[in-house]
Design an enzyme around this catalytic site. Sequence first.
Site, short mmCIF file in Angstrom:
data_model
loop_
_atom_site.label_atom_id
_atom_site.label_comp_id
_atom_site.label_asym_id
_atom_site.label_seq_id
_atom_site.Cartn_x
_atom_site.Cartn_y
_atom_site.Cartn_z
N ASP A 110 0.83 -1.20 0.00
CA ASP A 110 0.00 0.00 0.00
C ASP A 110 0.87 1.26 0.00
O ASP A 110 2.07 1.22 0.27
CB ASP A 110 -1.01 -0.01 1.14
N LYS A 111 0.25 2.38 -0.31
CA LYS A 111 0.98 3.63 -0.53
C LYS A 111 1.80 4.05 0.69
O LYS A 111 2.90 4.59 0.55
CB LYS A 111 -0.01 4.74 -0.91
#
Length: 244
Positions: A110-111
């Site tokens: 994820d970011k």
Amino acid sequence: MDERKRKREDAVRINKYLSQAGVCSRRQADVMIGEGRVQIDGETASSGMRVLRGQKVTVDGKPVRIQEDLVFLAFHKPRGIVCTTSRREKDNIVDYIGYPTRIYPVGRLDKESQGLILMTNDGEAANRIMKARNYHEKEYEVTVNKKITKEFIEGMRNPVPLKEIHAVTRKCRVAKEGPNQFRIILTQGLNRQIRRMCEYFGYRVTRLKRVRIMNIHLGDLKEGEYRPLTSRELRQLKEELERE
């Protein structure tokens, strides 16, 4: 060996061809073939057909081909970079790396997370690595917002219900590394899995770093940098995938 015989020996089943080209899995390819969406040299493909070297394959009218020079990279993804090939996302991983040939991420981070992600143009290997049923290990170093208890570690080791995504985690290995740090080895890749697991027990992740995928280790690879897999890493990876 004459050229015609060499071409026949290099022939690949159409479902495997689409998988190696990174279009989809073999199973999904069989569905697309059954729907008449795949053509070989302008002729609608059928299940079991083989693709010879030099033949043109299209899916929904768009040309598809296997990259002859396969690329496998280990990349240390920084926080803020998104694991997508979409150019509409300004922080996409492909533009960040700027590799000269088309490659794509194997799975996701994820970011807000950082660490090891594999990049390749080998579609079939990518699909095999990502299949949850194959129980491939992924290892993470995690920091949370408060002191870790024995109850937390024990809870994380056992199945955790993730109501937001209607899933339950598999048992996994978890070890305390410091007052607020732990190490966890997963064999799943559920959406924001570690963050959701921690939230279930009232903890919030402040730092998450993936340090290993199967036999590939992040090691001392610096944030934002990549390296090709070594011949030994690649051999071990493919041997494990071939056993499945």
